[in-house]
Design a protein around this motif. Structure first.
Motif, PDB file in Angstrom:
ATOM      1  N   MET A   1      -9.197  29.720 -54.838  1.00  0.00           N
ATOM      2  CA  MET A   1      -8.635  30.575 -53.822  1.00  0.00           C
ATOM      3  C   MET A   1      -9.179  30.133 -52.468  1.00  0.00           C
ATOM      4  O   MET A   1     -10.337  29.789 -52.343  1.00  0.00           O
ATOM      5  CB  MET A   1      -9.006  32.026 -54.097  1.00  0.00           C
ATOM      6  N   ARG A   2      -8.295  30.178 -51.460  1.00  0.00           N
ATOM      7  CA  ARG A   2      -8.687  29.694 -50.141  1.00  0.00           C
ATOM      8  C   ARG A   2      -8.133  30.606 -49.064  1.00  0.00           C
ATOM      9  O   ARG A   2      -7.271  31.442 -49.319  1.00  0.00           O
ATOM     10  CB  ARG A   2      -8.176  28.279 -49.937  1.00  0.00           C
ATOM     11  N   ILE A   4      -5.724  30.950 -46.010  1.00  0.00           N
ATOM     12  CA  ILE A   4      -4.478  30.209 -45.773  1.00  0.00           C
ATOM     13  C   ILE A   4      -4.058  30.113 -44.317  1.00  0.00           C
ATOM     14  O   ILE A   4      -3.145  29.369 -43.994  1.00  0.00           O
ATOM     15  CB  ILE A   4      -3.322  30.808 -46.601  1.00  0.00           C
ATOM     16  N   LYS A  25      -2.927  35.829 -55.428  1.00  0.00           N
ATOM     17  CA  LYS A  25      -2.522  34.423 -55.344  1.00  0.00           C
ATOM     18  C   LYS A  25      -2.225  34.037 -53.889  1.00  0.00           C
ATOM     19  O   LYS A  25      -1.717  34.824 -53.104  1.00  0.00           O
ATOM     20  CB  LYS A  25      -1.278  34.185 -56.196  1.00  0.00           C
ATOM     21  N   ASP A  26      -2.554  32.784 -53.555  1.00  0.00           N
ATOM     22  CA  ASP A  26      -2.352  32.297 -52.186  1.00  0.00           C
ATOM     23  C   ASP A  26      -0.910  32.452 -51.725  1.00  0.00           C
ATOM     24  O   ASP A  26      -0.653  32.841 -50.587  1.00  0.00           O
ATOM     25  CB  ASP A  26      -2.772  30.829 -52.079  1.00  0.00           C
ATOM     26  N   LYS A  29      -0.296  36.077 -50.874  1.00  0.00           N
ATOM     27  CA  LYS A  29      -1.015  36.405 -49.636  1.00  0.00           C
ATOM     28  C   LYS A  29      -0.270  35.830 -48.425  1.00  0.00           C
ATOM     29  O   LYS A  29      -0.088  36.513 -47.414  1.00  0.00           O
ATOM     30  CB  LYS A  29      -2.445  35.853 -49.722  1.00  0.00           C
ATOM     31  N   GLU A  30       0.166  34.594 -48.532  1.00  0.00           N
ATOM     32  CA  GLU A  30       0.913  33.972 -47.437  1.00  0.00           C
ATOM     33  C   GLU A  30       2.204  34.730 -47.153  1.00  0.00           C
ATOM     34  O   GLU A  30       2.565  34.966 -45.994  1.00  0.00           O
ATOM     35  CB  GLU A  30       1.216  32.512 -47.767  1.00  0.00           C
ATOM     36  N   SER A  60     -10.741  38.488 -50.400  1.00  0.00           N
ATOM     37  CA  SER A  60      -9.847  37.465 -49.838  1.00  0.00           C
ATOM     38  C   SER A  60      -8.862  38.028 -48.821  1.00  0.00           C
ATOM     39  O   SER A  60      -8.586  37.386 -47.807  1.00  0.00           O
ATOM     40  CB  SER A  60      -9.103  36.709 -50.938  1.00  0.00           C
ATOM     41  N   GLU A  64      -9.101  37.045 -44.911  1.00  0.00           N
ATOM     42  CA  GLU A  64      -7.890  36.457 -44.313  1.00  0.00           C
ATOM     43  C   GLU A  64      -7.556  37.181 -43.003  1.00  0.00           C
ATOM     44  O   GLU A  64      -7.186  36.547 -42.010  1.00  0.00           O
ATOM     45  CB  GLU A  64      -6.717  36.558 -45.293  1.00  0.00           C
TER      46      GLU A  64
END
Length: 187
Positions: A1-2, A4, A25-26, A29-30, A60, A64
């Motif tokens: 996980m990062r 974004i 999930k990325d 989230k995006e 996360s 973010e």
């Protein structure tokens, strides 16, 4: 996980044991942030906002928000192992005076005598899929008057779950992404 987007874009986050949490999930989230930024139905800015991240997990979503300019984020998590991961993630990015961590069940937090010092521009609600009291959380948010007038609640659930949003809220977006369902509400 990062992360974004924003100033921490591309940085990796630590994750708790998969049996304890269900990471956002990325891609989902995006999509959430694209809706916040580009939807004409949602009139809020992440920059300088106050965020409440209920059922925070690894943090996360809140991190973010920091990456994209949020002023303050309040995290609520009740699992000690997950709290330790959350603290580790926050220590990599954020100045201590810009966040609060509540080590409590969110139902206790929302109904405690200690009230928040200000209202929130965005409240992210991402409980475990097995949590069946989601309507109670949303009603508690309303009854405790902790959402700004133009604020939004973002709810992450399993796409098959039948969910009744209390009639005090208006659904402005309801989207499915893989196994996820994202519902964005306003008062």
């Amino acid at each position: 996980m990062r992360i974004i987007g924003g100033k921490f874009k591309g940085k990796k986050l630590n994750l708790p044991n998969k049996e304890i949490t269900r990471p956002l999930k990325d891609m989902v989230k995006e999509s959430i942030f694209n809706l916040i930024i580009h939807s004409k139905k949602i009139k809020m800015e992440i920059n300088n906002s106050k965020i409440l991240d209920l059922f925070a997990g690894s943090g996360s979503f809140g991190i973010e928000c920091f990456s994209r300019g949020a002023d303050k984020v309040f995290f609520c998590e009740n699992n000690i192992e997950t709290i330790n991961i959350l603290k580790k993630n926050l220590s990599m990015f954020i100045d201590n005076n810009r966040f609060n961590i509540f080590y409590k069940d969110c139902f206790e937090l929302l109904n405690s005598e200690k009230k928040f010092s200000s209202k929130f521009d965005l409240i992210f609600v991402d409980p475990p899929y097995k949590e069946l009291r989601l309507n109670k959380v949303i009603l508690d948010i309303y009854e405790n008057n902790i959402l700004e007038e133009q604020g939004v609640i973002i709810i992450h659930r399993h796409y098959k779950e039948k969910l009744e949003i209390p009639d005090k809220f208006k659904i402005v977006e309801d989207r499915k992404y893989g196994l996820s369902r994202i519902i964005i509400c306003k008062i």
